[in-house]
Write an enzyme that holds these catalytic residues in place. Sequence first.
Site, PDB file in Angstrom:
ATOM      1  N   HIS A  71       0.823  -1.206   0.000  1.00 39.06           N
ATOM      2  CA  HIS A  71       0.000   0.000   0.000  1.00 39.06           C
ATOM      3  C   HIS A  71       0.859   1.258   0.000  1.00 39.06           C
ATOM      4  O   HIS A  71       0.917   1.984  -0.991  1.00 39.06           O
ATOM      5  CB  HIS A  71      -0.940  -0.025   1.213  1.00 39.06           C
ATOM      6  CG  HIS A  71      -1.913   1.105   1.238  1.00 39.06           C
ATOM      7  ND1 HIS A  71      -2.593   1.485   2.365  1.00 39.06           N
ATOM      8  CD2 HIS A  71      -2.317   1.962   0.267  1.00 39.06           C
ATOM      9  CE1 HIS A  71      -3.386   2.510   2.094  1.00 39.06           C
ATOM     10  NE2 HIS A  71      -3.230   2.829   0.827  1.00 39.06           N
ATOM     11  N   HIS A 131       1.528   4.932  -2.806  1.00 43.01           N
ATOM     12  CA  HIS A 131       1.659   6.304  -2.311  1.00 43.01           C
ATOM     13  C   HIS A 131       3.054   6.876  -2.556  1.00 43.01           C
ATOM     14  O   HIS A 131       3.211   7.930  -3.178  1.00 43.01           O
ATOM     15  CB  HIS A 131       1.334   6.357  -0.815  1.00 43.01           C
ATOM     16  CG  HIS A 131      -0.115   6.238  -0.501  1.00 43.01           C
ATOM     17  ND1 HIS A 131      -0.906   7.331  -0.217  1.00 43.01           N
ATOM     18  CD2 HIS A 131      -0.925   5.166  -0.424  1.00 43.01           C
ATOM     19  CE1 HIS A 131      -2.146   6.935   0.030  1.00 43.01           C
ATOM     20  NE2 HIS A 131      -2.185   5.612  -0.097  1.00 43.01           N
ATOM     21  N   ILE A 133      -6.519   8.765  -1.148  1.00 47.68           N
ATOM     22  CA  ILE A 133      -6.835   8.565   0.263  1.00 47.68           C
ATOM     23  C   ILE A 133      -5.876   7.538   0.839  1.00 47.68           C
ATOM     24  O   ILE A 133      -5.298   6.737   0.100  1.00 47.68           O
ATOM     25  CB  ILE A 133      -8.303   8.117   0.462  1.00 47.68           C
ATOM     26  CG1 ILE A 133      -8.674   8.111   1.944  1.00 47.68           C
ATOM     27  CG2 ILE A 133      -8.506   6.735  -0.129  1.00 47.68           C
ATOM     28  CD1 ILE A 133      -8.581   9.432   2.604  1.00 47.68           C
TER      29      ILE A 133
END
Length: 867
Positions: A528, A533, A867
């Site tokens: 993740h 990101h 997000i």
Amino acid sequence: MLSHLIHAVAGDDKGNEEMRPGKMKATVVLMKKNVLDFNDFHASFLDGFHELLGKRVSFQLISTESGDATNGMQGKLGKPAYLEDWNSSESSVVACGESKFSVNFDFDEEIGKPGAVLIKNHHHSEFYLKTVTLEHVPGHGRIHFVCNSWVYPDERYQKPRVFFTNKTYLPQEMPEPLRKYREEEMKALRGNGQGELQEWDRVYDYAYYNDLGDPDKGHEYARPVLGGSTEYPYPRRGRTGRPPSKTGEDPTESRIPLLMSLNIYVPRDERFGHLKMSDFLAYALKSIVQFIIPELQDLTNKTQNEFDSFEDVLKFYYGGVKLPSGPLLDNIVNNLPLEILKEVFRTDGEQLLKFPVPQVIQDSKTAWRTDEEFAREMLAGVNPVIIRLLEEFPPTSKLNPEVYSNQNSAITKEHIEHNLEGLTIEEALRANRLFILDHHDSLMPYLRRINSTTTKTYASRTILLLHNDGTLKPLAIELSLPHLSGDQLGTVSKVYTPAEHGVEGSIWQLAKAYVAVNDSGVHQIISHWLNTHATMEPFVIATNRQLSVVHPIHKLLHPHFRDTMNINAFARQILINGGGILELTVFPAKYAMEMSSLIYKSWNFVDQALPMELKKRGVAVDDDSSPNGLRLLIKDYPYAVDGLEIWFAIKKWVTDYCSFYYKTDEMVRQDPELQAWWKELREEGHGDKKDEPWWSKMQTRKELIDSCTTIIWIASALHAAINFGQYPYAGYLPNRPSISRRFMPEEGTQEYEELESNPDKVFLKTITAQLQTFLGISLIEILSRHSSDEVYLGQRDSKEWTSDETPIAEFHEFGERLSRIEERIVEMNNDKQLKNRVGPVNMPYTLLYPTSEGGLTGKGIPNSVSI
């Protein structure tokens, strides 16, 4: 009242709606600051007063055809025209917070066709400019500007703001009068690399991750700088320019106070929109950080922090759980604003915590414990990107034997061969029937340090068999620890095999829990954070620095960068920082980010392309007879099946789009902005990987198409697949525990006797504690929600993002392809033969279903890592 006063003094011009001779009307859509901040009466009053004094918002058209000899042949500027009726309460409302205003320009034949507009804001405060539309331009008709930018008072800028029409131009195609404006705009976005950046700055620049530690707070909060070294390589983040910490540890950037945690610098246009902020961040995330963490730290090791049974866990979702008592928490609850109490605590006056019921337990409270569901989630869960084909037995390690000695697996054929449905191990390997979830090499280098904290966990390997019906069956779990006497003596391992009853069944459930803990940590830190990101932020920065807003590749990629810098800045401030939420709720604790740096050493941009990634894991092979030239070795692999559909839809769209603007490979090579962009990505954005041979040379259309497809895939579908299932799967922490606090009970010990008498209590005392559970699921509920203003793959926030009709039509076709994919996903989820799509928990796989409503839906692919 203010508008009435001003109109009484200045008069109310009702004739503005009618075009006067020699005038050319424009419609401006914007949002005033005071609309977005209802308490900012100060801004509203002063802006109105400035209007009264003649300090207004001016617009000047810039010619695409006529150069100004007195200004270096830059496009000739028209006379200033002014935004009308700023103070009128009758301005037309066109959307939430948006208002429509008029500007009347003097028509100037020397200007000819306008290609840009220069704007000066003489008000006290900024406003958000959405669009400018010129109606009935003589000889040219309607001309549209998509702006989507905050415009601060003109005194904040060295040069006035300039916005271009929605026409798309390669650098060599830009009309000569506009080229200098194009260059100046990009120069402003690059900045000068100096000083602390302020909210009105529009600067995109690079920095190391030197802002995670807080040595001023104490030595235990110091963290190594990530990036810029061979020891800790890392992607770059956006620069803020804050001064160094006060301790004198010069590489560490000072941190802003926690109460100001939402004000960390990113370029203002990269900040969340007002709807998204009001959806959750302004209250929910900030309240968790400010009010829950102190209580968590106070109670984290107390016995009242334990769940006594699974019924206690279920009370989080059914009925509520009473908060642990104590004067600190009482003070917190009694002093929180009502909005925070509603949003985060969900208190009913009895201090009860209550959360939405995660999908994984909606149909059955126990199906998550089955071996079939444990294995299915490796294919259709929140982290379906780790499982790989087992190509040799026993599994071997790639860790340096000179440092770690023998790290090869202790699993033998006696452990698994009796469960291979009559096959030998060699036959199962040749038939591609054996798979592995391997969390050994990635964890072992840090395991000794990790276990020196309150965490007690293992490196793990899980071997699985592919059944004829397409489901997976776990055969063995190996749990390993570093040798007590040193790494050079290798590993100490124990192998566990499936059991359903008695203490053996309880031990098997614990073994699966240790694997789930590892997978949860690797998911959050690597799959993740790192792989979406962190690796995506340099692309956001480089694109804004090196590709003009009118460049076709900027227009292609820009929607896929929305909110990424903002959410990453928040993460550095309160999630992944030293002592932040991630360290409190995920097992690597203070070593989490450092460990992600170790994994980044093997990161490869080319391998992020889904087909390459699947082939690298051995779960797919080239096959010319397959529609897309690829065959999955696990046919019922929901993430891969849906992902490949999305991947090739993206690639078709990118191919059509790039082929429209780049007719030949030579055009790619001769595009100076494109070449500067790709060079900076390699040498600055991912500077610690700049010498890797796998970077494409960006010399052909194929290289451009492949690179842009991969960027869009990472930002949209990959992130969606590993983010929006967090609450549906891991909102019930026993299914995806993030911490283990005790080692496996050994026979003859008190813990083993307790396991025999009360296995559920031992299970719960081993995994994540109560308050950490509350903090963890509070966070992932927020991160799993879609904002009400989300823009999904195949959608744009403006229908007129380019004036070129062919790309508009091709984008429409892209959206239609995605709609057909949605239909196929529904059909597959209803196909009883595809057992991995729903599983024992009766939870359809929808994480790659392209669209969604707002909220906690477990589906939907936003355009970006938002997000």
